[in-house]
Design a protein around this motif. Sequence first.
Motif, PDB file in Angstrom:
ATOM      1  N   PRO A   1       0.814  -1.209   0.000  1.00 14.12           N
ATOM      2  CA  PRO A   1       0.000   0.000   0.000  1.00 14.12           C
ATOM      3  C   PRO A   1       0.856   1.271   0.000  1.00 14.12           C
ATOM      4  CG  PRO A   1       0.143  -0.868   2.212  1.00 14.12           C
ATOM      5  CD  PRO A   1       0.860  -1.844   1.310  1.00 14.12           C
ATOM      6  N   CYS A   2       0.220   2.360  -0.305  1.00 13.69           N
ATOM      7  CA  CYS A   2       0.804   3.694  -0.172  1.00 13.69           C
ATOM      8  C   CYS A   2       0.307   4.220   1.167  1.00 13.69           C
ATOM      9  CB  CYS A   2       0.308   4.581  -1.320  1.00 13.69           C
ATOM     10  SG  CYS A   2       0.745   6.309  -1.147  1.00 13.69           S
ATOM     11  N   CYS A   3       1.202   4.696   2.012  1.00 11.36           N
ATOM     12  CA  CYS A   3       0.816   5.217   3.328  1.00 11.36           C
ATOM     13  C   CYS A   3       1.305   6.648   3.464  1.00 11.36           C
ATOM     14  CB  CYS A   3       1.415   4.373   4.446  1.00 11.36           C
ATOM     15  SG  CYS A   3       0.860   2.672   4.456  1.00 11.36           S
ATOM     16  N   CYS A   4       0.449   7.492   4.012  1.00  9.30           N
ATOM     17  CA  CYS A   4       0.836   8.878   4.259  1.00  9.30           C
ATOM     18  C   CYS A   4       0.233   9.331   5.580  1.00  9.30           C
ATOM     19  CB  CYS A   4       0.399   9.781   3.108  1.00  9.30           C
ATOM     20  SG  CYS A   4      -1.373   9.833   2.824  1.00  9.30           S
ATOM     21  N   LEU A   5       0.731  10.453   6.062  1.00  8.68           N
ATOM     22  CA  LEU A   5       0.228  11.028   7.306  1.00  8.68           C
ATOM     23  C   LEU A   5      -0.545  12.294   6.984  1.00  8.68           C
ATOM     24  CD1 LEU A   5       3.367  10.771   9.622  1.00  8.68           C
ATOM     25  CD2 LEU A   5       1.502   9.116   9.343  1.00  8.68           C
TER      26      LEU A   5
ATOM     27  N   ILE B   1     -13.889   8.822  -3.330  1.00  6.06           N
ATOM     28  CA  ILE B   1     -12.523   8.659  -3.845  1.00  6.06           C
ATOM     29  C   ILE B   1     -12.313   7.210  -4.284  1.00  6.06           C
ATOM     30  CG2 ILE B   1     -10.060   8.737  -3.287  1.00  6.06           C
ATOM     31  CD1 ILE B   1     -10.736  10.983  -1.262  1.00  6.06           C
ATOM     32  N   CYS B   2     -12.755   6.261  -3.463  1.00  4.07           N
ATOM     33  CA  CYS B   2     -12.609   4.841  -3.806  1.00  4.07           C
ATOM     34  C   CYS B   2     -13.373   4.516  -5.085  1.00  4.07           C
ATOM     35  CB  CYS B   2     -13.098   3.962  -2.658  1.00  4.07           C
ATOM     36  SG  CYS B   2     -12.054   4.019  -1.191  1.00  4.07           S
ATOM     37  N   LYS B   3     -14.579   5.044  -5.201  1.00  8.46           N
ATOM     38  CA  LYS B   3     -15.405   4.782  -6.383  1.00  8.46           C
ATOM     39  C   LYS B   3     -14.751   5.352  -7.640  1.00  8.46           C
ATOM     40  CE  LYS B   3     -20.018   5.672  -8.220  1.00  8.46           C
ATOM     41  NZ  LYS B   3     -21.302   6.337  -7.981  1.00  8.46           N
ATOM     42  N   GLU B   4     -14.217   6.572  -7.538  1.00  9.67           N
ATOM     43  CA  GLU B   4     -13.628   7.241  -8.704  1.00  9.67           C
ATOM     44  C   GLU B   4     -12.281   6.652  -9.108  1.00  9.67           C
ATOM     45  OE1 GLU B   4     -13.459  11.408  -7.769  1.00  9.67           O
ATOM     46  OE2 GLU B   4     -15.646  11.636  -7.876  1.00  9.67           O
ATOM     47  N   THR B   5     -11.511   6.172  -8.138  1.00 10.37           N
ATOM     48  CA  THR B   5     -10.151   5.723  -8.438  1.00 10.37           C
ATOM     49  C   THR B   5      -9.997   4.210  -8.513  1.00 10.37           C
ATOM     50  OG1 THR B   5      -9.472   5.643  -6.108  1.00 10.37           O
ATOM     51  CG2 THR B   5      -9.204   7.761  -7.270  1.00 10.37           C
ATOM     52  N   GLY B   6     -10.906   3.486  -7.894  1.00  7.22           N
ATOM     53  CA  GLY B   6     -10.778   2.034  -7.824  1.00  7.22           C
ATOM     54  C   GLY B   6      -9.902   1.563  -6.676  1.00  7.22           C
TER      55      GLY B   6
ATOM     56  N   GLY C   1      -4.260  -0.783  -4.011  1.00  8.38           N
ATOM     57  CA  GLY C   1      -4.757  -0.892  -5.379  1.00  8.38           C
ATOM     58  C   GLY C   1      -3.609  -1.060  -6.341  1.00  8.38           C
ATOM     59  N   THR C   2      -3.933  -0.936  -7.618  1.00 10.72           N
ATOM     60  CA  THR C   2      -2.878  -0.966  -8.627  1.00 10.72           C
ATOM     61  C   THR C   2      -2.081   0.329  -8.512  1.00 10.72           C
ATOM     62  OG1 THR C   2      -4.224   0.157 -10.289  1.00 10.72           O
ATOM     63  CG2 THR C   2      -4.395  -2.266 -10.202  1.00 10.72           C
ATOM     64  N   ALA C   3      -0.965   0.392  -9.193  1.00 13.30           N
ATOM     65  CA  ALA C   3      -0.154   1.621  -9.156  1.00 13.30           C
ATOM     66  C   ALA C   3      -0.984   2.828  -9.601  1.00 13.30           C
ATOM     67  CB  ALA C   3       1.083   1.459 -10.031  1.00 13.30           C
ATOM     68  N   ALA C   4      -1.764   2.675 -10.660  1.00 16.44           N
ATOM     69  CA  ALA C   4      -2.577   3.788 -11.170  1.00 16.44           C
ATOM     70  C   ALA C   4      -3.673   4.178 -10.179  1.00 16.44           C
ATOM     71  CB  ALA C   4      -3.193   3.421 -12.514  1.00 16.44           C
ATOM     72  N   GLU C   5      -4.295   3.178  -9.540  1.00 16.32           N
ATOM     73  CA  GLU C   5      -5.346   3.465  -8.557  1.00 16.32           C
ATOM     74  C   GLU C   5      -4.771   4.191  -7.348  1.00 16.32           C
ATOM     75  OE1 GLU C   5      -8.172  -0.410  -9.580  1.00 16.32           O
ATOM     76  OE2 GLU C   5      -6.705  -0.535  -7.958  1.00 16.32           O
ATOM     77  N   LYS C   6      -3.617   3.702  -6.861  1.00 17.66           N
ATOM     78  CA  LYS C   6      -2.976   4.349  -5.700  1.00 17.66           C
ATOM     79  C   LYS C   6      -2.555   5.768  -6.050  1.00 17.66           C
ATOM     80  CE  LYS C   6      -0.099   0.912  -5.021  1.00 17.66           C
ATOM     81  NZ  LYS C   6       0.950   0.019  -4.489  1.00 17.66           N
ATOM     82  N   ASP C   7      -2.023   5.961  -7.253  1.00 22.00           N
ATOM     83  CA  ASP C   7      -1.592   7.282  -7.686  1.00 22.00           C
ATOM     84  C   ASP C   7      -2.768   8.253  -7.705  1.00 22.00           C
ATOM     85  OD1 ASP C   7       0.450   9.095  -8.866  1.00 22.00           O
ATOM     86  OD2 ASP C   7      -0.850   8.968 -10.638  1.00 22.00           O
ATOM     87  N   ALA C   8      -3.881   7.838  -8.295  1.00 18.66           N
ATOM     88  CA  ALA C   8      -5.059   8.707  -8.394  1.00 18.66           C
ATOM     89  C   ALA C   8      -5.622   9.036  -7.009  1.00 18.66           C
ATOM     90  CB  ALA C   8      -6.125   8.045  -9.266  1.00 18.66           C
ATOM     91  N   ALA C   9      -5.709   8.035  -6.143  1.00 17.34           N
ATOM     92  CA  ALA C   9      -6.246   8.259  -4.800  1.00 17.34           C
ATOM     93  C   ALA C   9      -5.309   9.135  -3.979  1.00 17.34           C
ATOM     94  CB  ALA C   9      -6.491   6.918  -4.103  1.00 17.34           C
ATOM     95  N   CYS C  10      -4.008   8.889  -4.090  1.00 15.91           N
ATOM     96  CA  CYS C  10      -3.025   9.690  -3.358  1.00 15.91           C
ATOM     97  C   CYS C  10      -3.098  11.151  -3.798  1.00 15.91           C
ATOM     98  CB  CYS C  10      -1.632   9.120  -3.562  1.00 15.91           C
ATOM     99  SG  CYS C  10      -0.398   9.814  -2.445  1.00 15.91           S
TER     100      CYS C  10
END
Length: 130
Positions: free
Chosen positions: A12-16, A36-41, A65-74
Amino acid sequence: GCGRALCLMAAPCCCLVPVDVAGLVVGRGGSVVQQICKETGAEICVSGEADTPPSLSDRIVTIWGTAAEKDAACKEVVRITHRSQELPDGEDGIFVLVVPLSAVPIIEGPSGSTLGSLCEASGADVVISP
């Protein structure tokens, strides 16, 4: 807490984020995080008081998620964080990304070359803290 069985997905991608920003990321009744989950997957979990280390004043946002999903959500979490700091688009803000200690040498690269290239390409100032 985060009750979904997401441990089988890629790292996962983790941030504070500050506690008040965590509320903005979640939204009333979870509406923002669900959107956000719905829009990014991606799948997103924001730590609550019970599952945040006592020494940490921020909340942990974990994105699977996938790299693209994590990128969009992040990017959306960054946008919400940036907006909460009342900074106009394009202004510098602070964003804390959490990476495993084992990834630090990969991020830094030989003699800091990978990190230098990343900073140059993105315009970001990156500080690696122990």
